[in-house]
Design a protein around this motif. Structure first.
Motif, PDB file in Angstrom:
ATOM      1  N   LEU A   1       0.814  -1.206   0.000  1.00 25.85           N
ATOM      2  CA  LEU A   1       0.000   0.000   0.000  1.00 25.85           C
ATOM      3  C   LEU A   1       0.853   1.265   0.000  1.00 25.85           C
ATOM      4  O   LEU A   1       0.462   2.276  -0.580  1.00 25.85           O
ATOM      5  CB  LEU A   1      -0.936   0.008   1.208  1.00 25.85           C
ATOM      6  CG  LEU A   1      -2.032  -1.061   1.209  1.00 25.85           C
ATOM      7  CD1 LEU A   1      -3.026  -0.803   2.300  1.00 25.85           C
ATOM      8  CD2 LEU A   1      -2.735  -1.146  -0.129  1.00 25.85           C
ATOM      9  N   ARG A   2       2.013   1.197   0.628  1.00 21.61           N
ATOM     10  CA  ARG A   2       2.860   2.397   0.676  1.00 21.61           C
ATOM     11  C   ARG A   2       3.311   2.785  -0.724  1.00 21.61           C
ATOM     12  O   ARG A   2       3.309   3.951  -1.092  1.00 21.61           O
ATOM     13  CB  ARG A   2       4.066   2.159   1.588  1.00 21.61           C
ATOM     14  CG  ARG A   2       3.676   2.243   3.052  1.00 21.61           C
ATOM     15  CD  ARG A   2       4.846   1.972   3.941  1.00 21.61           C
ATOM     16  NE  ARG A   2       5.833   3.051   3.873  1.00 21.61           N
ATOM     17  CZ  ARG A   2       6.943   3.069   4.579  1.00 21.61           C
ATOM     18  NH1 ARG A   2       7.211   2.096   5.403  1.00 21.61           N
ATOM     19  NH2 ARG A   2       7.785   4.067   4.479  1.00 21.61           N
ATOM     20  N   LEU A   3       3.721   1.797  -1.501  1.00 22.60           N
ATOM     21  CA  LEU A   3       4.125   2.063  -2.885  1.00 22.60           C
ATOM     22  C   LEU A   3       2.917   2.535  -3.691  1.00 22.60           C
ATOM     23  O   LEU A   3       3.011   3.495  -4.460  1.00 22.60           O
ATOM     24  CB  LEU A   3       4.733   0.796  -3.509  1.00 22.60           C
ATOM     25  CG  LEU A   3       5.101   0.904  -4.986  1.00 22.60           C
ATOM     26  CD1 LEU A   3       6.189   1.961  -5.191  1.00 22.60           C
ATOM     27  CD2 LEU A   3       5.573  -0.436  -5.539  1.00 22.60           C
ATOM     28  N   ALA A   4       1.787   1.898  -3.493  1.00 24.63           N
ATOM     29  CA  ALA A   4       0.576   2.273  -4.229  1.00 24.63           C
ATOM     30  C   ALA A   4       0.228   3.736  -3.971  1.00 24.63           C
ATOM     31  O   ALA A   4      -0.071   4.489  -4.896  1.00 24.63           O
ATOM     32  CB  ALA A   4      -0.584   1.366  -3.807  1.00 24.63           C
ATOM     33  N   ILE A   5       0.303   4.147  -2.726  1.00 22.37           N
ATOM     34  CA  ILE A   5      -0.065   5.522  -2.372  1.00 22.37           C
ATOM     35  C   ILE A   5       0.943   6.503  -2.966  1.00 22.37           C
ATOM     36  O   ILE A   5       0.577   7.560  -3.471  1.00 22.37           O
ATOM     37  CB  ILE A   5      -0.169   5.655  -0.834  1.00 22.37           C
ATOM     38  CG1 ILE A   5      -1.423   4.906  -0.356  1.00 22.37           C
ATOM     39  CG2 ILE A   5      -0.254   7.121  -0.421  1.00 22.37           C
ATOM     40  CD1 ILE A   5      -1.389   4.519   1.081  1.00 22.37           C
ATOM     41  N   ARG A   6       2.208   6.133  -2.962  1.00 29.26           N
ATOM     42  CA  ARG A   6       3.219   7.019  -3.539  1.00 29.26           C
ATOM     43  C   ARG A   6       2.973   7.199  -5.043  1.00 29.26           C
ATOM     44  O   ARG A   6       3.080   8.296  -5.578  1.00 29.26           O
ATOM     45  CB  ARG A   6       4.619   6.455  -3.298  1.00 29.26           C
ATOM     46  CG  ARG A   6       5.588   7.576  -2.953  1.00 29.26           C
ATOM     47  CD  ARG A   6       6.986   7.053  -2.755  1.00 29.26           C
ATOM     48  NE  ARG A   6       7.076   6.150  -1.606  1.00 29.26           N
ATOM     49  CZ  ARG A   6       8.067   5.278  -1.430  1.00 29.26           C
ATOM     50  NH1 ARG A   6       9.021   5.167  -2.333  1.00 29.26           N
ATOM     51  NH2 ARG A   6       8.100   4.507  -0.391  1.00 29.26           N
ATOM     52  N   LEU A   7       2.628   6.129  -5.721  1.00 33.76           N
ATOM     53  CA  LEU A   7       2.343   6.213  -7.163  1.00 33.76           C
ATOM     54  C   LEU A   7       1.098   7.053  -7.425  1.00 33.76           C
ATOM     55  O   LEU A   7       1.047   7.827  -8.376  1.00 33.76           O
ATOM     56  CB  LEU A   7       2.163   4.803  -7.739  1.00 33.76           C
ATOM     57  CG  LEU A   7       3.452   3.987  -7.864  1.00 33.76           C
ATOM     58  CD1 LEU A   7       3.136   2.507  -8.003  1.00 33.76           C
ATOM     59  CD2 LEU A   7       4.273   4.461  -9.041  1.00 33.76           C
ATOM     60  N   LEU A   8       0.111   6.915  -6.550  1.00 38.99           N
ATOM     61  CA  LEU A   8      -1.117   7.697  -6.726  1.00 38.99           C
ATOM     62  C   LEU A   8      -0.856   9.181  -6.508  1.00 38.99           C
ATOM     63  O   LEU A   8      -1.412  10.032  -7.196  1.00 38.99           O
ATOM     64  CB  LEU A   8      -2.197   7.210  -5.756  1.00 38.99           C
ATOM     65  CG  LEU A   8      -2.819   5.856  -6.095  1.00 38.99           C
ATOM     66  CD1 LEU A   8      -3.708   5.384  -4.962  1.00 38.99           C
ATOM     67  CD2 LEU A   8      -3.600   5.932  -7.386  1.00 38.99           C
ATOM     68  N   GLN A   9      -0.004   9.487  -5.557  1.00 38.49           N
ATOM     69  CA  GLN A   9       0.331  10.887  -5.307  1.00 38.49           C
ATOM     70  C   GLN A   9       1.049  11.477  -6.515  1.00 38.49           C
ATOM     71  O   GLN A   9       0.847  12.632  -6.878  1.00 38.49           O
ATOM     72  CB  GLN A   9       1.226  10.998  -4.069  1.00 38.49           C
ATOM     73  CG  GLN A   9       0.426  10.794  -2.793  1.00 38.49           C
ATOM     74  CD  GLN A   9       1.319  10.725  -1.573  1.00 38.49           C
ATOM     75  OE1 GLN A   9       2.510  10.428  -1.674  1.00 38.49           O
ATOM     76  NE2 GLN A   9       0.750  10.963  -0.407  1.00 38.49           N
ATOM     77  N   TRP A  10       1.858  10.666  -7.137  1.00 38.53           N
ATOM     78  CA  TRP A  10       2.591  11.085  -8.317  1.00 38.53           C
ATOM     79  C   TRP A  10       1.598  11.345  -9.470  1.00 38.53           C
ATOM     80  O   TRP A  10       1.713  12.316 -10.214  1.00 38.53           O
ATOM     81  CB  TRP A  10       3.586   9.983  -8.669  1.00 38.53           C
ATOM     82  CG  TRP A  10       4.485  10.260  -9.808  1.00 38.53           C
ATOM     83  CD1 TRP A  10       4.948  11.474 -10.225  1.00 38.53           C
ATOM     84  CD2 TRP A  10       5.071   9.286 -10.679  1.00 38.53           C
ATOM     85  NE1 TRP A  10       5.772  11.314 -11.308  1.00 38.53           N
ATOM     86  CE2 TRP A  10       5.870   9.978 -11.605  1.00 38.53           C
ATOM     87  CE3 TRP A  10       4.990   7.885 -10.767  1.00 38.53           C
ATOM     88  CZ2 TRP A  10       6.585   9.320 -12.610  1.00 38.53           C
ATOM     89  CZ3 TRP A  10       5.708   7.245 -11.757  1.00 38.53           C
ATOM     90  CH2 TRP A  10       6.489   7.963 -12.657  1.00 38.53           C
TER      91      TRP A  10
END
Ligand SMILES: [Zn+2]
Length: 133
Positions: free
Chosen positions: A102-111
């Motif tokens: 989820l941490r990676l997913a959220i970072r990608l979504l923020q991007w």
């Protein structure tokens, strides 16, 4: 003793637990649809329940009603690739989410979604525009 009590309470109140869980899912993306970025009004099963998809955090993403309804029982990644708002960064985020990262997913979504840091980016963009003009 206290920990056992808490587990027992949640088992007694599955509705309460479900509500908390739904809330936490929406929170991950700042209440925006993982597919298109609009406000998330529902939880979408990436692998549909009809195909054996479970109601786990890895398989459940925040989605707006329009995406959720349009996708229906289709494989989420296949469906998403055909959408006008397709964004490879979001596709990567969905994949990371499915893998439980989820941490990676959220970072990608923020991007993918500049609204996450709206204020800072807006200021910078305005400054550059003035300089360029
Ligand atoms: Zn959507």
């Amino acid at each position: 003793m206290h920990i056992n009590d808490a587990v027992f309470l949640e088992d007694l109140c599955p509705k309460f637990r479900l509500r908390q869980w739904r809330k936490s899912i929406h929170k991950f993306t700042g209440k925006s649809c993982i597919y298109c970025g609009k406000p998330s009004e529902s939880i979408d099963h990436v692998l549909p329940r009809s195909q054996g998809g479970l109601s786990t955090t890895e398989n459940c993403v925040p989605a707006c009603l329009s995406c959720n309804g349009d996708k229906s029982d289709e494989n989420a990644l296949h469906w998403y690739r055909r959408q006008k708002f397709y964004d490879p960064r979001r596709a990567m985020a969905i994949r990371a989410w499915l893998e439980g990262d989820l941490r990676l997913a959220i970072r990608l979504l923020q991007w993918a979604n500049p609204n996450f840091r709206e204020n800072n980016i807006d200021k910078k963009q305005k400054e550059t525009k003035y300089k360029a003009a």
